[in-house]
Design a protein around this motif. Sequence first.
Motif, short mmCIF file in Angstrom:
data_model
loop_
_atom_site.label_atom_id
_atom_site.label_comp_id
_atom_site.label_asym_id
_atom_site.label_seq_id
_atom_site.Cartn_x
_atom_site.Cartn_y
_atom_site.Cartn_z
N THR A 92 36.88 42.02 44.28
CA THR A 92 36.66 40.58 44.23
C THR A 92 35.17 40.26 44.28
O THR A 92 34.68 39.41 43.53
CB THR A 92 37.37 39.90 45.41
OG1 THR A 92 38.76 40.24 45.39
CG2 THR A 92 37.23 38.39 45.35
N THR A 134 33.04 40.57 41.07
CA THR A 134 33.16 39.57 40.01
C THR A 134 31.87 38.78 39.87
O THR A 134 31.67 38.07 38.88
CB THR A 134 34.31 38.59 40.28
OG1 THR A 134 34.08 37.92 41.53
CG2 THR A 134 35.65 39.32 40.33
N GLY A 160 35.84 33.95 42.92
CA GLY A 160 36.52 35.21 43.15
C GLY A 160 37.75 34.97 44.02
O GLY A 160 37.69 34.21 44.98
N TYR A 161 38.86 35.63 43.68
CA TYR A 161 40.13 35.36 44.37
C TYR A 161 40.79 36.67 44.76
O TYR A 161 40.99 37.56 43.93
CB TYR A 161 41.04 34.55 43.45
CG TYR A 161 42.44 34.30 43.98
CD1 TYR A 161 42.65 33.77 45.24
CD2 TYR A 161 43.55 34.57 43.18
CE1 TYR A 161 43.93 33.52 45.71
CE2 TYR A 161 44.85 34.31 43.64
CZ TYR A 161 45.02 33.79 44.90
OH TYR A 161 46.29 33.55 45.37
N MET A 162 41.14 36.80 46.05
CA MET A 162 41.84 37.97 46.55
C MET A 162 43.15 37.50 47.17
O MET A 162 43.17 36.87 48.22
CB MET A 162 41.00 38.69 47.60
CG MET A 162 41.65 39.94 48.17
SD MET A 162 40.54 40.76 49.34
CE MET A 162 41.68 41.94 50.09
N LEU A 221 34.23 32.95 47.30
CA LEU A 221 35.31 33.92 47.39
C LEU A 221 36.48 33.30 48.16
O LEU A 221 36.30 32.78 49.27
CB LEU A 221 34.84 35.19 48.09
CG LEU A 221 33.60 35.89 47.51
CD1 LEU A 221 33.26 37.12 48.33
CD2 LEU A 221 33.80 36.24 46.04
#
Length: 248
Positions: A145, A148, A77-79, A153
Amino acid sequence: MTVVLKNVSYSYTNEKRQKNLVISHLNMEIKNGEFISIIGRSGTGKSTILRLMTGLLQPDEGDIQIDQKDISLGDVGYMPQKDLLLPWRTILDNIMIASEIQQDVHITKEEAGVWLQRVGLSGYEHVLPKQLSGGMRQRAAFLRTLLTGKNVLLLDEPFGALDALTKKEMQSWLLSMWQDLNKTIVFITHDLEEAIFLSDRILLLHPDHRIEEISVPLSRPRKPEMLLSEEAVTLRQKLEKKIANETT
């Protein structure tokens, strides 16, 4: 899940067709359930490392693996720095995106509503992002995020644009969420106090492409007043000195 970067290098070609080395022979290991912060001067490759870990960029050489399998797009997960909430979609619809585009994610609106309540956004399901404060938008972006379903993360300076009071509230909130969910988090920040407060380990990137690991000597659970302890103050001074003595 253990994330390992082995001998990773990455460069980009500028408008003059010259290659610029950003990451050189980087080795890093992030253990399951760890909270790791990456710090360093601008231009040392912090955000590039996250994009390599997402699979959005491919290294020139080296390997990036999760549990001994090569990483691919969608494994984490990417923020990014900006919340990137879609302005025409309600908060509920924004956080439901993963269930719409990922075949392995199935979240009902009722379940999403429970999560919104958990992150303090109950009652804001049907408002647009522009109607929320900065801190509330970041909570929604983090929740998107989180939903997902990924165990790893990657958060790229998520609180950098917030005011000091809101930032401190968000730091405590993020820690409580991380402790409850047992996720692995890699967090980029320029704020040394933030890195110390949140992290198990801090990875300092140097302009000469070295990476230095610093353990944070604070017990958990963390409380804001711990930043006033001798250990925290000494560590901050140490980090400030290291960064100040560098040349880019």
